[in-house]
Structures are given as C-alpha cells and as structure tokens.
Design an enzyme around this catalytic site. Sequence first.
Site, PDB file in Angstrom:
ATOM      1  CG  LEU A 120      -4.097  12.343   9.556  1.00 53.09           C
ATOM      2  CD1 LEU A 120      -4.459  13.461  10.531  1.00 53.09           C
ATOM      3  CD2 LEU A 120      -5.368  11.690   9.017  1.00 53.09           C
ATOM      4  CB  THR A 129      -0.151 -10.387   9.815  1.00 63.36           C
ATOM      5  OG1 THR A 129       0.885  -9.433   9.962  1.00 63.36           O
ATOM      6  CG2 THR A 129      -1.490  -9.764  10.164  1.00 63.36           C
ATOM      7  NE  ARG A 142       5.796  -7.963  -0.592  1.00 60.41           N
ATOM      8  CZ  ARG A 142       6.179  -8.620   0.531  1.00 60.41           C
ATOM      9  NH1 ARG A 142       5.738  -9.855   0.760  1.00 60.41           N
ATOM     10  NH2 ARG A 142       6.980  -8.030   1.409  1.00 60.41           N
ATOM     11  CB  VAL A 188       8.455  -9.902   9.007  1.00 61.27           C
ATOM     12  CG1 VAL A 188       8.274 -10.210  10.478  1.00 61.27           C
ATOM     13  CG2 VAL A 188       7.445  -8.876   8.531  1.00 61.27           C
ATOM     14  N   GLY A 216      -1.277   0.967  -0.125  1.00 69.94           N
ATOM     15  CA  GLY A 216      -0.968  -0.337  -0.716  1.00 69.94           C
ATOM     16  C   GLY A 216       0.061  -1.041   0.150  1.00 69.94           C
ATOM     17  CB  CYS A 267       0.904  -5.019   5.825  1.00 72.51           C
ATOM     18  SG  CYS A 267       2.391  -5.978   6.134  1.00 72.51           S
ATOM     19  CG  ASP A 296      13.770 -18.249   3.133  1.00 72.23           C
ATOM     20  OD1 ASP A 296      13.241 -17.240   3.629  1.00 72.23           O
ATOM     21  OD2 ASP A 296      13.353 -18.788   2.082  1.00 72.23           O
ATOM     22  CG  LEU A 319       8.723  -4.846  10.969  1.00 78.17           C
ATOM     23  CD1 LEU A 319       8.865  -4.860   9.453  1.00 78.17           C
ATOM     24  CD2 LEU A 319       9.860  -5.648  11.579  1.00 78.17           C
ATOM     25  CG  ASN A 371      -1.386  -3.259   9.727  1.00 77.04           C
ATOM     26  OD1 ASN A 371      -0.646  -2.417  10.244  1.00 77.04           O
ATOM     27  ND2 ASN A 371      -0.911  -4.351   9.144  1.00 77.04           N
TER      28      ASN A 371
HETATM   29  C1  UDX Z   1       5.634 -12.057   6.132  1.00 74.28           C
HETATM   30  C2  UDX Z   1       4.187 -12.390   5.883  1.00 74.28           C
HETATM   31  O1  UDX Z   1       4.011 -12.449   4.509  1.00 74.28           O
HETATM   32  C3  UDX Z   1       3.251 -11.372   6.435  1.00 74.28           C
HETATM   33  O2  UDX Z   1       1.919 -11.791   6.351  1.00 74.28           O
HETATM   34  C4  UDX Z   1       3.510 -11.234   7.835  1.00 74.28           C
HETATM   35  O3  UDX Z   1       2.738 -10.232   8.330  1.00 74.28           O
HETATM   36  C5  UDX Z   1       4.939 -10.972   8.071  1.00 74.28           C
HETATM   37  O4  UDX Z   1       5.826 -11.895   7.476  1.00 74.28           O
HETATM   38  P1  UDX Z   1       7.246 -10.682   4.672  1.00 74.28           P
HETATM   39  O5  UDX Z   1       8.421 -10.864   5.566  1.00 74.28           O
HETATM   40  O6  UDX Z   1       7.104  -9.410   3.980  1.00 74.28           O
HETATM   41  O7  UDX Z   1       5.888 -10.895   5.456  1.00 74.28           O
HETATM   42  O8  UDX Z   1       7.168 -11.958   3.685  1.00 74.28           O
HETATM   43  P2  UDX Z   1       8.095 -12.343   2.515  1.00 74.28           P
HETATM   44  O9  UDX Z   1       8.957 -11.182   2.191  1.00 74.28           O
HETATM   45  O10 UDX Z   1       7.213 -12.956   1.512  1.00 74.28           O
HETATM   46  O11 UDX Z   1       9.079 -13.461   3.154  1.00 74.28           O
HETATM   47  C6  UDX Z   1       8.664 -14.687   3.548  1.00 74.28           C
HETATM   48  C7  UDX Z   1       9.915 -15.618   3.535  1.00 74.28           C
HETATM   49  O12 UDX Z   1       9.532 -16.907   4.034  1.00 74.28           O
HETATM   50  C8  UDX Z   1      10.460 -15.831   2.122  1.00 74.28           C
HETATM   51  O13 UDX Z   1      11.857 -15.630   2.132  1.00 74.28           O
HETATM   52  C9  UDX Z   1      10.139 -17.294   1.839  1.00 74.28           C
HETATM   53  O14 UDX Z   1      11.097 -17.924   1.016  1.00 74.28           O
HETATM   54  C10 UDX Z   1      10.129 -17.898   3.230  1.00 74.28           C
HETATM   55  N1  UDX Z   1       9.349 -19.134   3.397  1.00 74.28           N
HETATM   56  C11 UDX Z   1       8.107 -19.235   2.836  1.00 74.28           C
HETATM   57  C12 UDX Z   1       9.895 -20.170   4.169  1.00 74.28           C
HETATM   58  O15 UDX Z   1      11.022 -20.078   4.615  1.00 74.28           O
HETATM   59  N2  UDX Z   1       9.139 -21.290   4.394  1.00 74.28           N
HETATM   60  C13 UDX Z   1       7.889 -21.430   3.849  1.00 74.28           C
HETATM   61  O16 UDX Z   1       7.256 -22.449   4.064  1.00 74.28           O
HETATM   62  C14 UDX Z   1       7.360 -20.361   3.054  1.00 74.28           C
HETATM   63  C1  UDX Z   2       2.373  -1.067   7.536  1.00 78.89           C
HETATM   64  C2  UDX Z   2       2.236  -0.571   8.987  1.00 78.89           C
HETATM   65  O1  UDX Z   2       2.574   0.801   9.048  1.00 78.89           O
HETATM   66  C3  UDX Z   2       3.175  -1.364   9.883  1.00 78.89           C
HETATM   67  O2  UDX Z   2       3.021  -0.958  11.242  1.00 78.89           O
HETATM   68  C4  UDX Z   2       2.841  -2.850   9.759  1.00 78.89           C
HETATM   69  O3  UDX Z   2       3.694  -3.602  10.528  1.00 78.89           O
HETATM   70  C5  UDX Z   2       2.937  -3.282   8.327  1.00 78.89           C
HETATM   71  O4  UDX Z   2       2.098  -2.487   7.513  1.00 78.89           O
HETATM   72  P1  UDX Z   2       4.063  -0.726   5.542  1.00 78.89           P
HETATM   73  O5  UDX Z   2       3.256  -1.703   4.773  1.00 78.89           O
HETATM   74  O6  UDX Z   2       5.530  -0.786   5.477  1.00 78.89           O
HETATM   75  O7  UDX Z   2       3.662  -0.802   7.106  1.00 78.89           O
HETATM   76  O8  UDX Z   2       3.617   0.705   4.991  1.00 78.89           O
HETATM   77  P2  UDX Z   2       3.140   2.112   5.598  1.00 78.89           P
HETATM   78  O9  UDX Z   2       4.311   2.987   5.833  1.00 78.89           O
HETATM   79  O10 UDX Z   2       2.200   1.891   6.693  1.00 78.89           O
HETATM   80  O11 UDX Z   2       2.338   2.659   4.319  1.00 78.89           O
HETATM   81  C6  UDX Z   2       1.233   1.914   3.851  1.00 78.89           C
HETATM   82  C7  UDX Z   2       0.626   2.620   2.653  1.00 78.89           C
HETATM   83  O12 UDX Z   2      -0.020   3.823   3.070  1.00 78.89           O
HETATM   84  C8  UDX Z   2       1.661   3.036   1.606  1.00 78.89           C
HETATM   85  O13 UDX Z   2       1.103   2.852   0.315  1.00 78.89           O
HETATM   86  C9  UDX Z   2       1.879   4.527   1.908  1.00 78.89           C
HETATM   87  O14 UDX Z   2       2.301   5.262   0.791  1.00 78.89           O
HETATM   88  C10 UDX Z   2       0.461   4.944   2.337  1.00 78.89           C
HETATM   89  N1  UDX Z   2       0.429   6.116   3.234  1.00 78.89           N
HETATM   90  C11 UDX Z   2       1.036   6.044   4.461  1.00 78.89           C
HETATM   91  C12 UDX Z   2      -0.272   7.265   2.818  1.00 78.89           C
HETATM   92  O15 UDX Z   2      -0.811   7.330   1.706  1.00 78.89           O
HETATM   93  N2  UDX Z   2      -0.355   8.327   3.693  1.00 78.89           N
HETATM   94  C13 UDX Z   2       0.240   8.303   4.935  1.00 78.89           C
HETATM   95  O16 UDX Z   2       0.137   9.301   5.663  1.00 78.89           O
HETATM   96  C14 UDX Z   2       0.963   7.123   5.326  1.00 78.89           C
END
Ligand code: UDX
Ligand code: UDX
Length: 424
Positions: free
Chosen positions: A247, A123, A325, A13, A254, A257, A32, A150, A205
């Site tokens: 759908l 989130t 994840r 993100v 999984g 998120c 970071d 996203l 979500n």
């Molecule tokens: C993150 C959150 O996990 C998710 O709940 C939220 O919805 C969107 O932002 P993501 O970007 O996928 O999702 O997280 P992750 O890929 O784990 O990256 C987090 C980054 O923050 C890592 O690079 C970590 O090193 C950094 N971090 C963590 C900091 O810079 N400071 C901190 O105190 C903890």
């Molecule tokens: C999701 C939300 O889509 C996004 O808007 C939010 O910001 C973060 O969480 P993401 O986790 O990248 O994004 O995955 P997504 O593309 O939503 O898929 C989630 C899971 O559902 C995956 O395991 C995917 O394989 C599954 N999926 C998705 C299905 O089984 N069927 C579908 O039609 C769509």
Amino acid sequence: MASKIAVIGTGYVGLTTGACLASMGHDVVCVDVDVDKVARLNSGEIPILEDGLDRLVLEGRRSGRLSFVVGAAAAVPGREFVYLCVPTPQGDDGSADLSYIESAAREIGPHLDREAIVINKSTVPVGSTRVVERALQRGDVAVVSNPEFLREGSAVHDFLHPDRVVIGAADQAAAIRMAGLYIGLTAPIMVTDPASAETIKYASNAFLATKISFVNAVAAVCEAVGADVNDVVLGMGYDKRIGQEFLRPGPGWGGSCFPKDTIALIRIAEDAGYDFRLLKGVKDVNDEQFERVTRKVIDAVGGDISGRRIAAWGITFKARTDDTRMSPAIEIIKRLQTAGGEVMAYDPAIRAEIEGISVAEDAISACQDAEVLVILTEWDEFKWVDMEAVAEAMATRRIVDARNLLDRSSVRQLGFDYQGIGRS
Ligand code: UDX
Ligand code: UDX
C-alpha cells in the site's frame, strides 16, 4: 531426497529456481539458448542483480550440484523433473504468447525419460498445461503447473521462504512427487487442479496491482482534501483484513509481471465471456498515475517544461534490481522528454545511457543546474544523499518525490519546495 532436475531458461525465474533447488540438495542442470549467458554463468558471472544469487550459484557450481548448458534436448535425459522458465511475453492482442513454451516442450518431448514430470513455472494462461501436453506428445510424462511468486530484488528469499507452494496437477501421483521437492521448506504446499493453479498466479498479481492502484487513487483524494496518505494507509492497515503490505503510493506499478499479467487476465476473462471491468479500472488508474506524476513535475516549473533541465533519481522499475522492463520511471521520463524537458537521470544499477535517457555518474551530478528533481525509484541510497550539496548544484530547489522517500521537513528547512504523493 536429492532429485535430478533440469531448468529450461535461466532468467530471473529460472536462474533463481535452479540455484535455490541446488542449495536444497538437488542435482540441477540449467539450460539456456543464449550461448553467451551460459558461458558467463559457467565462469561464475551472474547476468542479473539479485541479492544472494551470486553466492548460491557459486556454492552450487563448487558442490557440483549446479551446472549450465546450451541445448535442452541434450540436458533432459536422466532428469526426473524439468522446469519450464522460458518467457511468456505479451502478445499483440494482450494475451500471453506461449510460443517459447511450446517450442521448448517440442524440443524436449522426444528426449524425456518415461515418468518424467514437466513443470510450468512461467506465468501461463489457464489451459496451458494442456498446451504443453500436446506439444510434448508423450502419454507417459505428466505436466504440472507450479507458479512462482518471487519478487525481483528478493527472489532468493522468496523462493526459500515462500508464503505457499502451489501445485496444479491432474495426476495426483505427479503432484505428490512434485511436493517432495519442496519438503525442506516450511511453507504450506497446496495441491489443486491445473486451471486453479494457473488462475491463482494471475489473480494474485492482479490483486497486488489492485492494492497499489487503490492507494494511488486514495493519494489523489488525500491531495484534494488535504489528508496525509501515509497516515491514511497506517490507519487502514491496522485492520488485519487490509494489512500494511503493498500500500505504498508511488509513480504507478511496472516490471516484467504486473503489466503483462493484468492485461493477460483481462484477456483470459474476455475469452471466457467475462468483462473484467474492475481490473481494467486498475490499469487505467495506473496509466493515469504516470500522467499525474508527469503533470506534477511540469507544474513545479510553472507549466511549461520545454528546454528546462530536470534531474531524475531512479530508472529501474523498483529498488534492489537492475530490471528496467516496463519501468514507471522510464515511462515518466519519456513523457517529460516528449514535453520538451531535458532529463539527466541517475540510478545505482544503471551505468550507461538507456532508451535515449542520459545517465549521470552520481545523484548530485545528475542535479547540476536542474530546475526540478523528481524521485522515481525507492533506492535507499537516495535517503542518504547530501541534500545541501544537491541544493548547491540545482538551479532552483524543487523536488517532486514520487516515492515519498525523503524527510520532507528536513529538505524544506534547506529551502526546497517539496511535493510528495498524497501528502502536502
Ligand atoms: C520468465 C517469463 O518471462 C515470465 O513470464 C514468467 O512469469 C517467468 O519466467 P524471467 O525469468 O524474468 O520471466 O524471463 P527472462 O529474464 O526473459 O528469462 C528467460 C530466459 O529464457 C532467457 O535467459 C532466455 O534466453 C531463455 N530462453 C528463452 C530459453 O532458454 N529458451 C527459449 O526458447 C526462450
Ligand atoms: C511481482 C509480484 O510481487 C511477485 O509475487 C510475482 O512473482 C512477480 O511480480 P515484481 O515484479 O518483482 O514481483 O515487483 P513488485 O515488488 O511486486 O513491484 C511491482 C511494482 O509495484 C513495482 O513497480 C513497485 O515499485 C510497485 N509497488 C509495489 C508500489 O508502487 N507500491 C507498493 O506498495 C509495492
């Protein structure tokens, strides 16, 4: 108008947010705690697989609009906007763990400029804007909620072409200044109160997860009554109130998120006195789906899988990402291993053994002497594999396609016993 922005946390993100805002003309410093990650980013190396992100980061660095540093305190002075994109993992009781958010807020609090705006992009549960305000201890700084929507694999596109931008703010002036950052985008900018903005994220979500659990449940009905789920979805989706999106039946949902956000929303509701039985059902159907696919594979080899070789295509939680994840693929492979199966997996984005799962060089060598092939992630590349070579490599020609990815008639012509999800 270009603004000075800091982004705390450069994960999926944060890095996407920073690089996209720089591509829109803003001056962005990404922060970071991970020294190694910052060094790699400063040398132009992108630590995640995300379409188009490497090009944006390169352009941002070249233009001088994008930089990476360690240490939030040093980065935020002179920054009008500060995004919090640090993890909000699931706590032991299922609620979102805000400790990273709070520690980041405490760290930057004393160093923020007057009238700066701190933005919750991670989130976070309802009421987190106040949690951040308390941690900042700054009456002259506004805290705004700006949830991201996203999807991994299309994060850059989703940021630059969002369906909507949601801003949750008690301070209207801060909301208007925030909205100014997104002027270049063609999406509706919705301004509401923080609690509604925070709820929009979880509800969105949870609703998407509900659509997927619903279609997986319908797929189970289709298998029982002899209908074809692909046609059922097509027929349903023509109704604009339903739509075709999200759908696709599969092995269950999984990722980083959906699992944590659905559980967190159940907890938020519980704490507020509402028993969210519907969403609990959505999660139960998803857990059941992992078991249904596992069962299909075991039944495909006669009911006992101990000592049998299984080929698995797909390890990541979905295609076009390297993120594993909460991956349904890993969940199902582990269940097959627990049942005694010997699994050899292949995934285009995973090159080494992961979580005790052996990984093959390519899709065909994963199938060597296998008695059944299970397809768990919807990588396009799997559609183009030479299935005659797969047939040659396998001990017995059996496929469980948990993504309905392959053309069932052509693989059946090659002598495969083929099973999909929700279709015979
Ligand atoms: C993150 C959150 O996990 C998710 O709940 C939220 O919805 C969107 O932002 P993501 O970007 O996928 O999702 O997280 P992750 O890929 O784990 O990256 C987090 C980054 O923050 C890592 O690079 C970590 O090193 C950094 N971090 C963590 C900091 O810079 N400071 C901190 O105190 C903890
Ligand atoms: C999701 C939300 O889509 C996004 O808007 C939010 O910001 C973060 O969480 P993401 O986790 O990248 O994004 O995955 P997504 O593309 O939503 O898929 C989630 C899971 O559902 C995956 O395991 C995917 O394989 C599954 N999926 C998705 C299905 O089984 N069927 C579908 O039609 C769509």
